[in-house]
Design a protein around this motif. Structure first.
Motif, mmCIF file in Angstrom:
data_model
loop_
_atom_site.group_PDB
_atom_site.id
_atom_site.type_symbol
_atom_site.label_atom_id
_atom_site.label_comp_id
_atom_site.label_asym_id
_atom_site.label_seq_id
_atom_site.Cartn_x
_atom_site.Cartn_y
_atom_site.Cartn_z
ATOM 1 N N ASP A 28 8.193 -6.507 3.156
ATOM 2 C CA ASP A 28 7.322 -5.999 2.097
ATOM 3 C C ASP A 28 6.537 -4.757 2.516
ATOM 4 O OD1 ASP A 28 8.058 -7.954 0.240
ATOM 5 O OD2 ASP A 28 6.565 -9.366 1.023
ATOM 6 N N ALA A 29 6.851 -4.193 3.671
ATOM 7 C CA ALA A 29 6.079 -3.046 4.171
ATOM 8 C C ALA A 29 6.067 -1.886 3.180
ATOM 9 C CB ALA A 29 6.618 -2.589 5.520
ATOM 10 N N GLU A 30 7.215 -1.574 2.584
ATOM 11 C CA GLU A 30 7.254 -0.449 1.644
ATOM 12 C C GLU A 30 6.403 -0.732 0.411
ATOM 13 O OE1 GLU A 30 11.098 -0.069 4.010
ATOM 14 O OE2 GLU A 30 9.909 -1.708 3.199
ATOM 15 N N ARG A 31 6.380 -1.979 -0.024
ATOM 16 C CA ARG A 31 5.539 -2.346 -1.172
ATOM 17 C C ARG A 31 4.056 -2.138 -0.827
ATOM 18 N NH1 ARG A 31 3.001 -6.918 -2.633
ATOM 19 N NH2 ARG A 31 4.028 -8.208 -1.070
ATOM 20 N N HIS A 32 3.672 -2.515 0.392
ATOM 21 C CA HIS A 32 2.283 -2.311 0.821
ATOM 22 C C HIS A 32 1.962 -0.819 0.953
ATOM 23 C CE1 HIS A 32 1.479 -6.536 1.298
ATOM 24 N NE2 HIS A 32 2.517 -6.681 2.112
ATOM 25 N N MET A 33 2.900 -0.053 1.525
ATOM 26 C CA MET A 33 2.699 1.395 1.636
ATOM 27 C C MET A 33 2.526 2.016 0.258
ATOM 28 S SD MET A 33 5.312 2.811 4.504
ATOM 29 C CE MET A 33 6.235 1.452 5.205
ATOM 30 N N ALA A 34 3.371 1.598 -0.681
ATOM 31 C CA ALA A 34 3.300 2.146 -2.041
ATOM 32 C C ALA A 34 1.965 1.799 -2.703
ATOM 33 C CB ALA A 34 4.458 1.631 -2.885
ATOM 34 N N ALA A 35 1.453 0.590 -2.466
ATOM 35 C CA ALA A 35 0.153 0.201 -3.029
ATOM 36 C C ALA A 35 -0.964 1.062 -2.445
ATOM 37 C CB ALA A 35 -0.121 -1.279 -2.764
ATOM 38 N N LEU A 36 -0.905 1.308 -1.155
ATOM 39 C CA LEU A 36 -1.917 2.169 -0.521
ATOM 40 C C LEU A 36 -1.808 3.600 -1.034
ATOM 41 C CD1 LEU A 36 -1.653 0.745 3.092
ATOM 42 C CD2 LEU A 36 -3.608 0.512 1.545
ATOM 43 N N ALA A 38 -0.681 4.576 -3.890
ATOM 44 C CA ALA A 38 -1.186 4.600 -5.269
ATOM 45 C C ALA A 38 -2.714 4.614 -5.289
ATOM 46 C CB ALA A 38 -0.648 3.399 -6.050
ATOM 47 N N ARG A 39 -3.347 3.827 -4.419
ATOM 48 C CA ARG A 39 -4.812 3.793 -4.355
ATOM 49 C C ARG A 39 -5.355 5.153 -3.922
ATOM 50 N NH1 ARG A 39 -8.716 -0.278 -3.550
ATOM 51 N NH2 ARG A 39 -7.298 -1.474 -4.862
ATOM 52 N N TRP A 40 -4.733 5.751 -2.922
ATOM 53 C CA TRP A 40 -5.184 7.068 -2.448
ATOM 54 C C TRP A 40 -5.021 8.117 -3.559
ATOM 55 C CZ3 TRP A 40 -5.801 3.772 1.317
ATOM 56 C CH2 TRP A 40 -6.533 4.120 2.445
ATOM 57 N N GLU A 178 -7.043 -6.630 3.562
ATOM 58 C CA GLU A 178 -8.317 -6.423 4.276
ATOM 59 C C GLU A 178 -8.829 -4.999 4.071
ATOM 60 O OE1 GLU A 178 -7.929 -9.431 8.083
ATOM 61 O OE2 GLU A 178 -6.836 -7.528 8.136
ATOM 62 N N LEU A 179 -7.945 -4.036 4.153
ATOM 63 C CA LEU A 179 -8.354 -2.641 3.975
ATOM 64 C C LEU A 179 -8.829 -2.386 2.544
ATOM 65 C CD1 LEU A 179 -8.517 0.257 5.197
ATOM 66 C CD2 LEU A 179 -6.267 0.620 4.210
ATOM 67 N N LEU A 180 -8.036 -2.801 1.563
ATOM 68 C CA LEU A 180 -8.366 -2.512 0.183
ATOM 69 C C LEU A 180 -9.588 -3.286 -0.318
ATOM 70 C CD1 LEU A 180 -4.842 -2.199 -1.453
ATOM 71 C CD2 LEU A 180 -6.384 -0.377 -0.701
ATOM 72 N N ALA A 181 -9.895 -4.405 0.298
ATOM 73 C CA ALA A 181 -11.077 -5.189 -0.111
ATOM 74 C C ALA A 181 -12.367 -4.396 0.075
ATOM 75 C CB ALA A 181 -11.144 -6.491 0.687
ATOM 76 N N ASN A 182 -12.356 -3.438 0.992
ATOM 77 C CA ASN A 182 -13.549 -2.620 1.262
ATOM 78 C C ASN A 182 -13.671 -1.391 0.373
ATOM 79 O OD1 ASN A 182 -14.646 -4.168 3.483
ATOM 80 N ND2 ASN A 182 -12.856 -3.482 4.626
ATOM 81 N N TRP A 183 -12.602 -1.066 -0.372
ATOM 82 C CA TRP A 183 -12.608 0.108 -1.230
ATOM 83 C C TRP A 183 -12.137 -0.284 -2.619
ATOM 84 C CZ3 TRP A 183 -11.983 0.564 3.968
ATOM 85 C CH2 TRP A 183 -12.832 1.472 4.592
ATOM 86 N N PRO A 184 -13.060 -0.580 -3.522
ATOM 87 C CA PRO A 184 -12.648 -1.005 -4.863
ATOM 88 C C PRO A 184 -11.857 0.063 -5.601
ATOM 89 C CG PRO A 184 -15.048 -0.852 -4.667
ATOM 90 C CD PRO A 184 -14.465 -0.498 -3.339
ATOM 91 N N THR A 185 -11.112 -0.365 -6.580
ATOM 92 C CA THR A 185 -10.314 0.552 -7.392
ATOM 93 C C THR A 185 -11.219 1.586 -8.038
ATOM 94 O OG1 THR A 185 -8.741 -1.206 -7.831
ATOM 95 C CG2 THR A 185 -8.672 0.696 -9.291
ATOM 96 N N PRO A 186 -10.872 2.862 -7.914
ATOM 97 C CA PRO A 186 -11.711 3.922 -8.507
ATOM 98 C C PRO A 186 -11.712 3.845 -10.028
ATOM 99 C CG PRO A 186 -9.817 4.873 -7.315
ATOM 100 C CD PRO A 186 -9.712 3.379 -7.224
#
Length: 186
Positions: A28-36, A38-40, A178-186
């Protein structure tokens, strides 16, 4: 723009990496990369695509080869930085450090492939250069390999050792959640 957790470095998400016929970890690494990614993008945070361009003419990553192209789902947008490297470490002869410093960026979040190769080499340099470095373990992956003593090691073992090498000394190692929990969706 909300404060970023750092510039996101996506390492070597090129078509050639898909052609490796070896067992790998983190399906699932690519799915996680894609989610990050998208957030950025949604937040307008700095995103850097690192592309390996081999100096070996017969490499799948040689200039002009299809393997050197980005995977379609990781195609950079026009406003995103693309840097090329010829060795595992994305800081060597790429202009990455200069690009970060002139923008006042002192934190990095690293994802990509291979955990014990380009990811680890880049994270070690980032830590040594004084950047606050985070490696997202479930957004990185690698392949099975034989160790120096000739023992076969699973991709998970290789990945886990790379993360252990980095944790605490060169980087903070977190999961995507863990990373995304500290940065809410803009």
């Amino acid at each position: 723009m909300q404060n970023a957790p750092g510039a996101l470095l996506i390492i070597d998400q090129q078509q050639g990496i898909r052609g490796l016929d070896k067992p790998r970890n983190n399906p699932d690494a690519e799915r996680h990369m894609a989610a990050l990614m998208a957030r950025w993008r949604a937040a307008g945070w700095p995103l850097v695509h690192i592309r390996h361009i081999s100096r070996e003419a017969h490499s799948v990553f040689a200039p002009g080869q299809p393997g050197a192209l980005f995977q379609p789902e990781f195609m950079p947008m026009e406003r995103e930085q693309v840097l090329e490297k010829n060795v595992p470490d994305a800081f060597i002869n790429s202009g990455l450090e200069h690009w970060l410093r002139v923008r006042g960026l002192d934190a990095l979040v690293i994802v990509g492939v291979a955990s014990e190769n380009s990811v680890e080499a880049t994270a070690r340099s980032a830590g040594n250069l004084g950047f606050a470095t985070t490696v997202v373990a479930d957004a990185c992956y690698t392949f099975a390999k034989t160790d120096f003593a000739g023992r076969p090691r699973s991709a998970e073992e290789v990945h886990d050792m790379a993360m252990a090498n980095l944790q605490g000394e060169y980087a903070r190692v977190l999961s995507t959640c863990e990373l995304l929990a500290n940065w809410p969706t803009p």
